[in-house]
Design a protein around this motif. Structure first.
Motif, PDB file in Angstrom:
ATOM      1  N   SER A  14       0.827  -1.215   0.000  1.00 15.37           N
ATOM      2  CA  SER A  14       0.000   0.000   0.000  1.00 15.37           C
ATOM      3  C   SER A  14       0.855   1.257   0.000  1.00 15.37           C
ATOM      4  O   SER A  14       0.532   2.236  -0.689  1.00 15.37           O
ATOM      5  N   LYS A  18       0.724   3.946  -3.076  1.00 16.60           N
ATOM      6  CA  LYS A  18       0.346   5.330  -2.762  1.00 16.60           C
ATOM      7  C   LYS A  18       1.400   6.306  -3.276  1.00 16.60           C
ATOM      8  O   LYS A  18       1.081   7.306  -3.922  1.00 16.60           O
ATOM      9  N   GLU A  22       1.132   9.127  -6.452  1.00 17.58           N
ATOM     10  CA  GLU A  22       1.485  10.538  -6.277  1.00 17.58           C
ATOM     11  C   GLU A  22       2.499  10.995  -7.319  1.00 17.58           C
ATOM     12  O   GLU A  22       2.585  12.185  -7.627  1.00 17.58           O
TER      13      GLU A  22
END
Length: 78
Positions: A14, A18, A22
């Protein structure tokens, strides 16, 4: 083209996805515990795009491992 990176931890996977999102790389997790980073590149992906995506992924994996708080995650890159 599909490849997966088994991170042995859903938390680590995760963090990687993430950070990648970004940076403009769209990847997701899968697996029974969300421990696999799944890369689904279209067959029309150019070599330049593939290299850039892999560079971003490697950067995110390294950053996620550097920030690993759990002892078993810290040893994944060894």
């Amino acid at each position: 083209m599909m490849q997966g990176l088994d991170c042995k931890s859903g938390e680590l996977a995760s963090r990687i996805t993430k950070q990648a999102f970004e940076k403009g790389l769209v990847i997701e997790t899968s697996g029974s515990e969300g421990q696999v980073v799944k890369c689904l590149a279209p067959l029309t992906t150019s070599e330049l795009q593939l290299r850039e995506g892999l560079r971003i992924l490697a950067e995110c994996v390294n950053a996620a491992l550097d920030g690993a708080e759990e002892p078993e995650l810290a040893g994944v890159n060894q």
